[in-house]
Design an enzyme around this catalytic site. Structure first.
Site, PDB file in Angstrom:
ATOM      1  CG  ASP A  86      -8.841  -1.301 -21.734  1.00 35.89           C
ATOM      2  OD1 ASP A  86      -9.447  -2.036 -22.720  1.00 35.89           O
ATOM      3  OD2 ASP A  86      -7.751  -2.029 -22.327  1.00 35.89           O
ATOM      4  N   PRO A 113       0.502  -1.633   0.190  1.00 34.34           N
ATOM      5  CG  PRO A 113      -0.433  -1.133   2.245  1.00 34.34           C
ATOM      6  CD  PRO A 113       0.741  -2.192   0.935  1.00 34.34           C
ATOM      7  NE  ARG A 154      -8.392  -6.263 -20.857  1.00 32.73           N
ATOM      8  CZ  ARG A 154      -8.008  -5.038 -20.921  1.00 32.73           C
ATOM      9  NH1 ARG A 154      -7.513  -4.729 -21.102  1.00 32.73           N
ATOM     10  NH2 ARG A 154      -9.361  -4.600 -22.242  1.00 32.73           N
ATOM     11  CD  GLU A 184       1.663  -4.120  10.402  1.00 34.56           C
ATOM     12  OE1 GLU A 184       1.702  -2.973   9.980  1.00 34.56           O
ATOM     13  OE2 GLU A 184       0.548  -5.113  10.115  1.00 34.56           O
TER      14      GLU A 184
END
Ligand code: 6GU
Length: 271
Positions: A179, A95, A164, A122
């Site tokens: 897209d 993150p 993809r 963590e």
């Protein structure tokens, strides 16, 4: 493309055998190899984590099993025919990484070999990135502003977004250039609504313009829908549209969409 994934939950990646990616693997376009991180531990408990220096909650992944695992995967590439100099791009989902976007997916799709190191707990001892940062062009990436229990789900997301884009994976090559976030395609507009048969379903009609056969009018309608949906669902993207790239009709549709959003907001705040 070769993809290696080192994890304490290799079974998490079963979905990579299904659908588009499963077929790409069967066709030899994708070579995905899973590895159990605990195979590179040396104690009876197969320990991969320990308490953080400096204190604090949770556990940190130990550097030694990661380094042994990464070294083994890298060495396996050199052992393959023609692979003497080959090195994977190391991707560490976290993150705290830079944001994973369509642009980054395109960058990864140009690499012949990716190595994913998803962490639990963590995170991984920071010296692992220090050790491999340059030699494996290590990249710490986040898939969005929320916190997952581990990087495994992020690996599934990244592998699907990259796979993809590989030649031969999608049936229709135009799908990729159309897209929503394809660079250069429709300047980052969301795609509008789509319809198929029957023409009336539970009293809901397909917009008649789509049945008209007027290709230019259909293209204009679709662009209007894309502009409206972008203002409504992604005002951040709509605000970033370059007015110089827009036609007069585009600007009128956008102005109207902004007015509609603002009047709804003022109703909400009054209510
Ligand atoms: Cl890559 N990992 C985790 N644990 N949480 C995340 C993430 C990654 N991206 C967004 N949230």
């Amino acid at each position: 493309m070769r993809v290696d994934i080192i994890s304490i939950f290799p079974e998490y990646f079963a979905p990579l055998g299904v659908s588009l990616i499963g077929k790409a693997r069967d066709r030899g376009i994708l070579d995905i190899r899973l590895h159990q991180l605990r195979d590179w531990t040396h104690d009876v408990h197969r320990t991969v984590d320990d308490t953080p220096y400096g204190g604090g909650p949770g556990m940190v992944m130990k550097p030694e099993p990661w380094a042994e695992a990464i070294d083994a995967v890298v060495a396996s590439g050199a052992a393959e025919p023609g692979g003497e100099a080959a090195r994977p791009r190391l991707i560490v989902p976290t993150p705290s990484g830079r944001r994973f976007t369509q642009q980054v997916a395109l960058e990864y799709a140009g690499e012949p070999w990716l190595l994913f190191a998803p962490a639990r707990y963590e995170g991984i001892d920071a010296r692992v990135i220090a050790e491999y940062g340059e030699s494996l062009r290590a990249d710490e990436v986040s898939i969005g502003d929320y916190v997952l229990a581990g990087g495994e789900a992020a690996v599934l997301v990244i592998v699907e977004a990259v796979a993809r884009l590989l030649p031969g994976v999608l049936g229709n090559a135009a799908s990729v250039t159309d897209d929503s976030f394809a660079p250069g395609a429709m300047e980052s507009l969301l795609e509008g609504p789509v319809y198929t048969k029957p023409p009336v379903w539970r009293g809901h009609e397909v917009p008649p313009i789509l049945l008209s056969g007027h290709h230019a009018a259909i293209a204009r309608w679709r662009r209007d829908q894309a502009l409206r949906r972008t203002v409504r669902n992604r005002p951040d993207l709509a605000a970033g549209l370059d007015p110089g790239e827009l036609g007069e009709h585009d600007r009128e549709v956008l102005d109207e969409a902004w007015r509609a959003v603002r009047s709804e907001e003022s109703v909400e705040s009054a209510g």
